[in-house]
Design a protein around this motif. Sequence first.
Motif, PDB file in Angstrom:
ATOM      1  N   SER A 107       0.758  -1.260  -0.004  1.00  0.00           N
ATOM      2  CA  SER A 107      -0.089   0.004   0.091  1.00  0.00           C
ATOM      3  C   SER A 107       1.036   1.423   0.007  1.00  0.00           C
ATOM      4  CB  SER A 107      -0.807   0.052   1.167  1.00  0.00           C
ATOM      5  OG  SER A 107      -0.344  -0.127   2.496  1.00  0.00           O
ATOM      6  N   PRO A 108       0.574   2.382  -0.410  1.00  0.00           N
ATOM      7  CA  PRO A 108       1.169   3.513  -0.460  1.00  0.00           C
ATOM      8  C   PRO A 108       1.326   4.093   0.801  1.00  0.00           C
ATOM      9  CG  PRO A 108      -1.178   4.070  -1.224  1.00  0.00           C
ATOM     10  CD  PRO A 108      -0.845   2.610  -1.069  1.00  0.00           C
ATOM     11  N   SER A 109       2.398   4.972   1.029  1.00  0.00           N
ATOM     12  CA  SER A 109       2.788   5.422   2.321  1.00  0.00           C
ATOM     13  C   SER A 109       1.512   6.573   2.657  1.00  0.00           C
ATOM     14  CB  SER A 109       3.916   6.190   2.466  1.00  0.00           C
ATOM     15  OG  SER A 109       4.257   7.097   3.508  1.00  0.00           O
TER      16      SER A 109
ATOM     17  N   GLY B 210       5.327  11.221   1.881  1.00  0.00           N
ATOM     18  CA  GLY B 210       5.776   9.757   1.359  1.00  0.00           C
ATOM     19  C   GLY B 210       5.291   9.603   0.017  1.00  0.00           C
ATOM     20  N   ARG B 211       5.192  11.005  -0.830  1.00  0.00           N
ATOM     21  CA  ARG B 211       4.916  10.783  -2.181  1.00  0.00           C
ATOM     22  C   ARG B 211       5.687   9.766  -2.952  1.00  0.00           C
ATOM     23  NH1 ARG B 211       7.592  15.196  -0.971  1.00  0.00           N
ATOM     24  NH2 ARG B 211       9.062  15.998  -2.164  1.00  0.00           N
ATOM     25  N   GLY B 212       5.074   8.808  -3.625  1.00  0.00           N
ATOM     26  CA  GLY B 212       5.964   7.918  -4.539  1.00  0.00           C
ATOM     27  C   GLY B 212       6.495   6.787  -3.537  1.00  0.00           C
ATOM     28  N   LEU B 213       6.108   6.595  -2.530  1.00  0.00           N
ATOM     29  CA  LEU B 213       6.551   5.578  -1.573  1.00  0.00           C
ATOM     30  C   LEU B 213       5.612   4.491  -1.478  1.00  0.00           C
ATOM     31  CD1 LEU B 213       8.969   7.452   0.889  1.00  0.00           C
ATOM     32  CD2 LEU B 213       9.742   5.796  -0.686  1.00  0.00           C
ATOM     33  N   MET B 214       5.952   3.350  -1.192  1.00  0.00           N
ATOM     34  CA  MET B 214       4.983   2.050  -1.065  1.00  0.00           C
ATOM     35  C   MET B 214       5.472   1.403   0.305  1.00  0.00           C
ATOM     36  SD  MET B 214       2.760   2.010  -3.306  1.00  0.00           S
ATOM     37  CE  MET B 214       1.788   0.580  -3.255  1.00  0.00           C
TER      38      MET B 214
ATOM     39  N   ALA C 155      -2.465   6.626  -8.947  1.00  0.00           N
ATOM     40  CA  ALA C 155      -1.876   5.272  -9.522  1.00  0.00           C
ATOM     41  C   ALA C 155      -1.596   4.740  -8.203  1.00  0.00           C
ATOM     42  CB  ALA C 155      -0.761   5.404 -10.291  1.00  0.00           C
ATOM     43  N   LEU C 156      -1.090   5.162  -7.062  1.00  0.00           N
ATOM     44  CA  LEU C 156      -0.450   4.288  -5.912  1.00  0.00           C
ATOM     45  C   LEU C 156      -1.719   4.115  -5.102  1.00  0.00           C
ATOM     46  CD1 LEU C 156       2.728   6.527  -4.798  1.00  0.00           C
ATOM     47  CD2 LEU C 156       2.715   4.268  -6.166  1.00  0.00           C
TER      48      LEU C 156
ATOM     49  N   VAL D 216      -0.127   0.209  -9.129  1.00  0.00           N
ATOM     50  CA  VAL D 216       1.233  -0.045  -8.866  1.00  0.00           C
ATOM     51  C   VAL D 216       1.254  -1.413  -8.142  1.00  0.00           C
ATOM     52  CG1 VAL D 216       3.494   0.715  -8.223  1.00  0.00           C
ATOM     53  CG2 VAL D 216       1.690   2.485  -9.091  1.00  0.00           C
ATOM     54  N   LYS D 217       1.784  -2.235  -8.797  1.00  0.00           N
ATOM     55  CA  LYS D 217       1.915  -3.729  -8.458  1.00  0.00           C
ATOM     56  C   LYS D 217       3.211  -3.904  -7.873  1.00  0.00           C
ATOM     57  CE  LYS D 217      -2.208  -4.324  -9.447  1.00  0.00           C
ATOM     58  NZ  LYS D 217      -3.492  -4.523  -8.660  1.00  0.00           N
ATOM     59  N   HIS D 218       4.356  -3.308  -8.384  1.00  0.00           N
ATOM     60  CA  HIS D 218       5.667  -3.716  -8.113  1.00  0.00           C
ATOM     61  C   HIS D 218       6.646  -2.472  -8.047  1.00  0.00           C
ATOM     62  CE1 HIS D 218       9.443  -5.907  -9.212  1.00  0.00           C
ATOM     63  NE2 HIS D 218       9.036  -6.682  -8.614  1.00  0.00           N
TER      64      HIS D 218
END
Length: 395
Positions: free
Chosen positions: A125-127, A133-137, A368-369, A374-376
């Motif tokens: 899941s996204p941060s 946390g932008r762009g972080l999972m 998208a997140l 975003v699966k990977h």
Amino acid sequence: MAVSGGGDSIALLHLAHEWAAAHGRSLAVLHVDHCLNPHSRVWHDRVRDMARRLGATFHSARWEGPWPDTGLPAAARAARHARLAEMARAVGARVILTGHTADDVAEGRWMQAQGSTLGQLRDWSPSPAWPEGRGLMLLRPLLGERRTDLRDWLKARGIDWIEDSTNVDLRYGRSRARLALAEGEQAPVPQQDRPAPSTGMTADEWGVVRARRETDPRTLAFGLVVAGGGVRPPRGDRLARLAARIAAGGNFTAGLAGARLIAATDGLMLVREAGDYRRRGEPVRDLIPGAEVVWDGRFALTVDEPGWRVTPLSGRAARLGRADRAIVAGLPAAARPSLPVLIRDDEAGPVLAQSRARVEALAACRLALGLGQVKHEADLKCRREWRTDGRAPIL
């Protein structure tokens, strides 16, 4: 990975170390000291020493308040995620591992049944920190494991861990949940809280979000948060009323969660609510050359020249230059007041930020997140940036 020093995170630390060594990956250990326990400095040192013994880099941050009179666990959780995200971005990581287990999932369900607004733990899941946390999972590989099994695994290898006394302090919901489940209560099956995957919701390089009228309420709530640049989703009753109006089929506009929704026959458009600036004050940020600044939760800007600050276009459109006015004229009228513009210290300007700065619109990547697209880790390249001439997007 995030390591508190407790048994779950220590077990994952050793498992992650073995995996990283086998796959040629580096491992960075991130530790947050909440400064709430008198032994927190000792915990910090123990995690640091263990990380170094394993050959991992160690990074730490502190949360020194202010601490709220109520809602301390939620405030601490938000502060922890923000600091973890900041450290992860500093080391160039895109994924943060956390040691949550099946027991955490069950405890969260029990707390939700008691009225908690905790979200459901998911393995990927996204941060939740924004904009840090932008762009972080977040990756939680132990959600299928039990806490007791992990401790047995550590004991068999002679590995020690820290026991936090607050885990049995019944002032906290998490501790009450652990006690209730230990005494045989069953955790209820939760309702789905992830926005439904949807290819019908999109965002452009100006932060305008578009969706179908049939969009489910949870996805719509997330879209409103993204368009408004905030974090907190709208209250359930207000969201339900808005969904009912959309379902009724009429065309209308409504404000919610810092965003404005325009419902038309051909779909929904979500933009930043410029009226929110009048209530809360305009977001004005000074810009330092070479330093990225996230403005209004929606755009990341970097300038090369000193003396600029960023503010909304609202009330300044007539002072734009001819080229910028032409660009603005081609955009939806509702989106124009909340566009970022630059003004110099000497009051020269305004100019569209996209005309003088490197600008990343954050909405498309955030959608998208958050919508599960975003699966990977390899898919985390969803950055959109505009050229400094304001014309062609770089994908």
